[in-house]
Design a protein around this motif. Structure first.
Motif, PDB file in Angstrom:
ATOM      1  N   LEU A 357       7.740  11.656  27.683  1.00 16.24           N
ATOM      2  CA  LEU A 357       8.334  12.717  26.876  1.00 16.24           C
ATOM      3  C   LEU A 357       7.227  13.419  26.109  1.00 16.24           C
ATOM      4  O   LEU A 357       6.569  12.813  25.271  1.00 16.24           O
ATOM      5  CB  LEU A 357       9.367  12.131  25.911  1.00 16.24           C
ATOM      6  CG  LEU A 357      10.056  13.112  24.958  1.00 16.24           C
ATOM      7  CD1 LEU A 357      10.877  14.131  25.739  1.00 16.24           C
ATOM      8  CD2 LEU A 357      10.942  12.355  23.966  1.00 16.24           C
ATOM      9  N   ARG A 358       7.041  14.700  26.427  1.00 16.48           N
ATOM     10  CA  ARG A 358       6.014  15.481  25.738  1.00 16.48           C
ATOM     11  C   ARG A 358       6.565  16.875  25.456  1.00 16.48           C
ATOM     12  O   ARG A 358       6.560  17.744  26.316  1.00 16.48           O
ATOM     13  CB  ARG A 358       4.736  15.567  26.568  1.00 16.48           C
ATOM     14  CG  ARG A 358       3.585  16.267  25.825  1.00 16.48           C
ATOM     15  CD  ARG A 358       2.387  16.479  26.724  1.00 16.48           C
ATOM     16  NE  ARG A 358       1.801  15.218  27.170  1.00 16.48           N
ATOM     17  CZ  ARG A 358       0.817  15.145  28.067  1.00 16.48           C
ATOM     18  NH1 ARG A 358       0.338  16.246  28.631  1.00 16.48           N
ATOM     19  NH2 ARG A 358       0.332  13.960  28.414  1.00 16.48           N
ATOM     20  N   PRO A 359       7.057  17.109  24.247  1.00 14.86           N
ATOM     21  CA  PRO A 359       7.561  18.440  23.901  1.00 14.86           C
ATOM     22  C   PRO A 359       6.416  19.401  23.654  1.00 14.86           C
ATOM     23  O   PRO A 359       5.266  18.982  23.473  1.00 14.86           O
ATOM     24  CB  PRO A 359       8.356  18.191  22.619  1.00 14.86           C
ATOM     25  CG  PRO A 359       7.709  16.989  22.011  1.00 14.86           C
ATOM     26  CD  PRO A 359       7.220  16.147  23.156  1.00 14.86           C
ATOM     27  N   VAL A 368      10.941  22.062  17.373  1.00 18.64           N
ATOM     28  CA  VAL A 368      11.663  21.119  18.233  1.00 18.64           C
ATOM     29  C   VAL A 368      12.429  20.151  17.335  1.00 18.64           C
ATOM     30  O   VAL A 368      11.834  19.350  16.617  1.00 18.64           O
ATOM     31  CB  VAL A 368      10.706  20.335  19.152  1.00 18.64           C
ATOM     32  CG1 VAL A 368      11.502  19.358  20.020  1.00 18.64           C
ATOM     33  CG2 VAL A 368       9.901  21.288  20.032  1.00 18.64           C
ATOM     34  N   ASP A 369      13.748  20.250  17.372  1.00 20.93           N
ATOM     35  CA  ASP A 369      14.607  19.307  16.643  1.00 20.93           C
ATOM     36  C   ASP A 369      15.075  18.247  17.629  1.00 20.93           C
ATOM     37  O   ASP A 369      15.796  18.562  18.585  1.00 20.93           O
ATOM     38  CB  ASP A 369      15.820  20.034  16.052  1.00 20.93           C
ATOM     39  CG  ASP A 369      15.482  20.837  14.815  1.00 20.93           C
ATOM     40  OD1 ASP A 369      14.278  21.012  14.542  1.00 20.93           O
ATOM     41  OD2 ASP A 369      16.410  21.309  14.129  1.00 20.93           O
ATOM     42  N   THR A 370      14.698  17.013  17.397  1.00 21.15           N
ATOM     43  CA  THR A 370      15.036  15.954  18.340  1.00 21.15           C
ATOM     44  C   THR A 370      15.363  14.663  17.609  1.00 21.15           C
ATOM     45  O   THR A 370      14.972  14.478  16.454  1.00 21.15           O
ATOM     46  CB  THR A 370      13.886  15.720  19.346  1.00 21.15           C
ATOM     47  OG1 THR A 370      14.300  14.776  20.330  1.00 21.15           O
ATOM     48  CG2 THR A 370      12.646  15.196  18.632  1.00 21.15           C
ATOM     49  N   ALA A 387      16.967  17.437  22.855  1.00 26.09           N
ATOM     50  CA  ALA A 387      16.363  18.207  21.763  1.00 26.09           C
ATOM     51  C   ALA A 387      16.921  19.613  21.737  1.00 26.09           C
ATOM     52  O   ALA A 387      17.572  20.074  22.683  1.00 26.09           O
ATOM     53  CB  ALA A 387      14.839  18.258  21.922  1.00 26.09           C
ATOM     54  N   LYS A 388      16.649  20.286  20.629  1.00 24.27           N
ATOM     55  CA  LYS A 388      16.890  21.725  20.523  1.00 24.27           C
ATOM     56  C   LYS A 388      15.513  22.381  20.418  1.00 24.27           C
ATOM     57  O   LYS A 388      14.762  22.107  19.484  1.00 24.27           O
ATOM     58  CB  LYS A 388      17.731  22.049  19.293  1.00 24.27           C
ATOM     59  CG  LYS A 388      19.097  21.378  19.317  1.00 24.27           C
ATOM     60  CD  LYS A 388      19.956  21.741  18.128  1.00 24.27           C
ATOM     61  CE  LYS A 388      19.328  21.441  16.803  1.00 24.27           C
ATOM     62  NZ  LYS A 388      20.253  21.558  15.675  1.00 24.27           N
ATOM     63  N   SER A 409       6.088  24.081  29.219  1.00 33.72           N
ATOM     64  CA  SER A 409       5.242  22.982  28.743  1.00 33.72           C
ATOM     65  C   SER A 409       6.037  21.743  28.348  1.00 33.72           C
ATOM     66  O   SER A 409       5.446  20.704  28.048  1.00 33.72           O
ATOM     67  CB  SER A 409       4.399  23.449  27.547  1.00 33.72           C
ATOM     68  OG  SER A 409       5.217  23.735  26.424  1.00 33.72           O
ATOM     69  N   TYR A 410       7.357  21.820  28.345  1.00 28.65           N
ATOM     70  CA  TYR A 410       8.197  20.683  27.947  1.00 28.65           C
ATOM     71  C   TYR A 410       8.261  19.696  29.113  1.00 28.65           C
ATOM     72  O   TYR A 410       8.651  20.049  30.212  1.00 28.65           O
ATOM     73  CB  TYR A 410       9.603  21.159  27.611  1.00 28.65           C
ATOM     74  CG  TYR A 410      10.297  20.351  26.528  1.00 28.65           C
ATOM     75  CD1 TYR A 410      10.382  18.970  26.598  1.00 28.65           C
ATOM     76  CD2 TYR A 410      10.859  20.978  25.423  1.00 28.65           C
ATOM     77  CE1 TYR A 410      10.995  18.232  25.609  1.00 28.65           C
ATOM     78  CE2 TYR A 410      11.496  20.258  24.425  1.00 28.65           C
ATOM     79  CZ  TYR A 410      11.556  18.887  24.523  1.00 28.65           C
ATOM     80  OH  TYR A 410      12.176  18.156  23.533  1.00 28.65           O
ATOM     81  N   GLN A 411       7.897  18.443  28.856  1.00 25.24           N
ATOM     82  CA  GLN A 411       7.837  17.439  29.917  1.00 25.24           C
ATOM     83  C   GLN A 411       8.760  16.263  29.608  1.00 25.24           C
ATOM     84  O   GLN A 411       8.671  15.660  28.538  1.00 25.24           O
ATOM     85  CB  GLN A 411       6.402  16.921  30.086  1.00 25.24           C
ATOM     86  CG  GLN A 411       5.408  17.990  30.509  1.00 25.24           C
ATOM     87  CD  GLN A 411       4.012  17.432  30.674  1.00 25.24           C
ATOM     88  OE1 GLN A 411       3.727  16.273  30.378  1.00 25.24           O
ATOM     89  NE2 GLN A 411       3.099  18.265  31.155  1.00 25.24           N
ATOM     90  N   VAL A 412       9.643  15.953  30.559  1.00 23.60           N
ATOM     91  CA  VAL A 412      10.546  14.809  30.440  1.00 23.60           C
ATOM     92  C   VAL A 412      10.625  14.134  31.803  1.00 23.60           C
ATOM     93  O   VAL A 412      10.899  14.790  32.809  1.00 23.60           O
ATOM     94  CB  VAL A 412      11.964  15.230  30.005  1.00 23.60           C
ATOM     95  CG1 VAL A 412      12.853  13.988  29.864  1.00 23.60           C
ATOM     96  CG2 VAL A 412      11.937  16.019  28.713  1.00 23.60           C
TER      97      VAL A 412
END
Length: 666
Positions: A357-359, A368-370, A387-388, A409-412
């Motif tokens: 997980l890399r926001p 990023v609200d998570t 997340a938001k 760039s968001y990685q999951v």
């Protein structure tokens, strides 16, 4: 101001409230279920209190247990977040009786607006325009059927309580109404404990526009501008933005006037959202949410205000921090809800562990609200939001560019996500033009659900290079720890006694197998791929990323590896590959061609067939419930149900065989 509050929620909203309280010097108490014992919101709070087992009805919905936690910890107030007990008038009243402040509106306001039927009666009396519909007390099938006929199809059947698309069914023909009523009642009862329904005219191409309102105990009411929440799937919001794009000034002003009037009509206190449908230059009231909304960050970004802080101050008896004249819009903000779900598979929730997980990096333009961290699990018991992702810039076009970059760039890795789907919306020309509506996803379905492209030579080269570099690193470690670190057997360059330095690896992409032949060269590796040869070199950096040069093209990608599986994360796209191993391939589980398996973990709420029963293609066989949403298992073809493996009330795991099915002619 309060010295200690209890946060009666979980996930990103609990984390959000905890952080605001920390900034204000307020101590916090977290509550948690057994599934959340190690959750982020628990760590962020000063104290924590166990409520019970994972199911919400045995933990987060236990008002008495939450009040007992407040009493035992000395909390002066309870912040309910959203969902769970946030719009429960009985709980708000119990808080007052216990001498604990409920950070929200009065029980009377919750009751007035918590029922869609009652709120529509109030708004009709106040002169606020409504969608044509029925919201009467007679809940018989006959009354609802007659109302639907008077309104005219298509109609929308909706739960009077709650929201989030639960207990909602679109009905286009009279023959479909009985099943819709039955399903909506059952889903509403399970989610909200109230199966009251209403029927409305279904608008074909509306926008969903809502107004953020705030009231205090001194009689003041202001609005903090409108949001557009039109991009929805299954009546649940996916992307929200503020201010609403391309809304005429007259409509914007009328919307604000109607929303404030609605709040004043019930003496509203605290944060609330008045929701409207907007079509053909007219708007219609649909409901009021008597709580903070999931999408409140876009309002915070354009107003510069912390709405949670406003909630705390108003609940403590302070006047609103600003007047209407003090409030102004600055720039444009967009929020994308990142979910653990499979868009191509009907948006079914995806359960599992967040292995990687890399926001995107946060800053003035990105938030990023998570409520999750790497290695946390997405549970079947709660909403699958990860997340938001919120972006802001001076105008909509600039904010949209930032959204596209942040999504890339968001990685999951570890669960299926809607990141690529969100990226498709953000990149769509119609969205860029502001052509939004509640049917946006259906209208542009072909563009938003493209077929998965096979891995090309570039992806195969990245996978092969990552494997080679990691093997080289492991070989170097082994050499350093051996008694003979200079032995040629430790040299990671493909050297073999009496053999050329060539290696072959087989990579599986779905059902396809690709052979990559590796030639070791002083300047790197020559990779013989299905489409030709490429020269590759690179290194694994301190973050574990692959920094590589392939035929002169330098780039940075992330490769997440677990066993033989590799996930290539490159510019917002994921490619899942497997190093082919005959032994591993032979041990793959036989799914059984004649069975139907559970598409997700959940609970069997209905079994609609019996062993030996013949069915037609598309007939409903079984209904599963997970995360308060229902999924119907249907017959894949004409045939016969030969055996059932589960009964109503049973819990099932992902991939569990539900029943045996024999197609006609097999």
């Amino acid at each position: 101001m309060f010295s200690k509050i209890l946060i009666a929620n979980r996930g990103e909203i609990a984390c959000r409230v905890a952080r605001t309280c920390r900034r204000l010097g307020i101590a916090t108490v977290a509550v948690y279920s057994d599934a959340d014992a190690d959750a982020l919101h628990v760590d962020l709070c000063d104290e924590a209190w166990r409520l019970g087992p994972p199911p919400a009805r045995e933990s987060y919905l236990l008002g008495d247990a939450i009040l007992e936690a407040a009493r035992r910890t000395g909390a002066q107030a309870i912040h309910p977040g959203y969902g769970f007990l946030s719009e429960n008038a009985a709980f708000a009243r119990a808080c007052a009786e216990a001498g604990v402040v409920f950070i929200g509106p009065t029980p009377e306001a919750i009751e007035a607006m918590g029922s869609k039927s009652e709120s529509k009666r109030l708004m009709e009396k106040a002169g606020v325009p409504l969608v044509p519909g029925y919201h009467g007390a007679d809940q018989s099938d006959a009354a609802l059927t007659a109302a639907a006929g008077d309104i005219g199809y298509p109609v929308l059947v909706k739960a009077s309580a709650g929201g989030g698309g639960k207990g909602m069914r679109e009905v286009r023909a009279p023959a479909d109404l009985p099943a819709a009523l039955e399903g909506a009642r059952r889903e509403a009862g399970n989610a909200f404990g109230d199966d009251t329904l209403l029927v409305e005219k279904f608008l074909d191409a509306p926008r969903h526009v809502e107004l953020q309102v705030f009231g205090d105990t001194h009689g003041a009411v202001v609005h903090l501008f409108e949001r557009d929440c039109s991009i929805q799937r299954r009546h649940q919001k996916v992307i929200e933005e503020a201010p609403a794009p391309d809304l005429p000034a007259a409509a914007r002003a009328a919307l604000a006037e109607a929303g404030v009037a609605a709040a004043r009509a019930i003496g509203y206190v605290g944060a609330g959202t008045v929701e409207f449908l907007y079509q053909d230059g007219r708007f219609y009231f649909i409901e009021m949410n008597t709580r903070l909304q999931v999408e409140h960050p876009v309002t915070e970004m354009i107003s510069g205000q912390d709405l949670v802080e406003w909630q705390l101050r108003v609940a403590a008896g302070e006047p609103l921090p600003l007047t209407q004249a003090d409030l102004a819009v600055s720039g444009h903000a967009i929020e994308a809800r990142v979910y653990a779900e499979d868009p191509a598979g009907g948006f079914l929730p995806s359960i599992g562990t967040l292995r990687h997980l890399r926001p995107p990096a946060e800053g003035p333009h990105v938030r990023v609200d998570t409520g999750v961290r790497p290695k946390d699990s997405v549970s079947m018991h709660y909403d699958p939001m990860i997340a938001k992702l919120v972006v802001w810039d001076a105008d909509r076009a600039s904010a949209l560019r930032r959204l596209r970059a942040a999504l890339e760039s968001y990685q999951v890795v570890g669960v299926a996500t809607n990141l690529a789907f969100l990226g498709g919306i953000a990149a769509h020309p119609a969205f860029a033009r502001g052509e939004v509506g509640t049917r946006f996803i259906e209208t542009h379905e072909a563009d938003l659900f493209p077929e998965t492209a096979p891995a090309g030579d570039g992806v195969l080269a990245l996978a092969a290079l990552d494997v080679l570099l990691r093997r080289r690193r492991e070989a170097a470690r082994a050499a350093a720890g051996s008694g003979d670190p200079h032995s040629p057997w430790h040299v990671p360059n493909g050297w073999r006694l009496n053999d050329e330095n060539v290696q072959r690896m087989v990579i599986r992409d779905g059902d396809s197998l690709h052979t990559v032949t590796v030639h070791y060269r002083p300047e790197g590796y020559r990779l013989d791929l299905p489409g030709g040869s490429r020269l590759a070199r690179g290194e694994i950096d301190a973050n574990g990323d692959l920094v590589c040069d392939i035929d002169g093209f330098r780039r940075r990608v992330t490769v997440v590896r677990q066993g033989l599986d590799l996930v290539i994360l490159d510019r917002g796209r994921q490619h899942r590959l497997t190093l082919d191993d005959p032994a591993a391939r032979a041990s793959e589980r036989d799914q059984g061609a004649g069975g139907l398996v559970a598409p997700m973990p959940g609970k069997v709420t209905r079994v609609l067939v019996e062993p030996g029963q013949t069915v037609d293609k598309g007939d409903p066989l079984m209904v599963l419930e997970a995360m308060k949403m229902e999924h119907t298992i249907t017959a894949p073809a004409e045939g016969c149900v030969s055996a059932l493996h589960f009964a109503t009330g049973d819990q099932v795991e992902d991939g569990a065989p539900l029943l045996d099915f024999e197609a006609k002619g097999d």
